[in-house]
Write an enzyme that holds these catalytic residues in place. Sequence first.
Site, mmCIF file in Angstrom:
data_model
loop_
_atom_site.group_PDB
_atom_site.id
_atom_site.type_symbol
_atom_site.label_atom_id
_atom_site.label_comp_id
_atom_site.label_asym_id
_atom_site.label_seq_id
_atom_site.Cartn_x
_atom_site.Cartn_y
_atom_site.Cartn_z
ATOM 1 N N HIS A 62 -37.643 47.832 -53.565
ATOM 2 C CA HIS A 62 -37.170 47.274 -54.833
ATOM 3 C C HIS A 62 -38.245 46.453 -55.543
ATOM 4 C CE1 HIS A 62 -32.992 47.894 -53.015
ATOM 5 N NE2 HIS A 62 -33.103 48.731 -54.021
ATOM 6 N N ASP A 137 -23.747 59.872 -66.287
ATOM 7 C CA ASP A 137 -24.876 60.745 -65.989
ATOM 8 C C ASP A 137 -26.149 60.192 -66.632
ATOM 9 O OD1 ASP A 137 -26.779 62.834 -65.998
ATOM 10 O OD2 ASP A 137 -25.206 64.339 -65.936
ATOM 11 N N ASP A 155 -34.514 55.170 -60.178
ATOM 12 C CA ASP A 155 -34.248 54.710 -58.807
ATOM 13 C C ASP A 155 -33.235 55.665 -58.186
ATOM 14 O OD1 ASP A 155 -33.695 53.350 -56.503
ATOM 15 O OD2 ASP A 155 -32.968 51.519 -57.461
#
EC number: 2.5.1.16
Length: 275
Positions: A62, A137, A155
Amino acid sequence: MDLWLREGQIEDAAMTYKIKETLVTKKTKYQELAIVDTYALGRMLVLDGIVQTTVKDEYVYHEMITHIPLFTHPNPQKVLIVGGGDGGTVREVLKHETVEKVVLCEIDEQVVYECKKYLPEISCELDNPKCEVFIGDGIKYVHQHRNEFDVIIVDSTDPFGAAEGLFGGSFYKEIYNCLTEDGIFIAQTETPFYLPEVVKQVYKDAKEIFPITRLFMAGIPTYPSGFWSFTIGSKKYDPKEVDLSSTLNINTKYYTKELHKACFVLPKFVEDLTR
């Protein structure tokens, strides 16, 4: 009797983790979701049998997917995260005082729900007023927004199933259009040990679209091989040449100014994938 989680990382290799407690297992609209507590790595998010993040080592991933682009851009104000429903990238983005808004676009609302419940150390900033959680989406979201975000962070899970469309030139073209005129894009791009063809193709696709394209590495124990790649595409700023002379004003456990420069020094076999 001991209970173990076996993660098939590639066809001929697997990792196993001794489980202390199973916290949740469910089938969502998109995938099989589990959160388990392990002896070695603490609580762990598992999607379709693949480990996504653990309390023990999540900070490496992260911090690197966030701070490399956000310290490269001189004034990141609006950030889009595609995927990342665990919230770890949101947490790191909001350490930057210039950021006014971060949009998390996650397709599976159950990932957000269960991570907020069982992984509070990672999901702790999802209720921050600066954070907008959009369930939908990511490909469609990017297509519907133009010239809007200073930084876009992909990510995603591995390039299979629901995440397959998040890898490739057509999506990167949409990202380019979604970024501001000096915007930066970054994505996790798998391990060059086991999936060199993915690393090579993603880099090639990004390089055809972005004037500045770089590949860097980080050591993430949980992920296959422990050696993970990230690809960054920039319209204007080179992450290898950024001025980091000012004092680092955020708390980190892995990222440093020195590492920002060093992570772009690649082993020859990885460098060869960028040619």
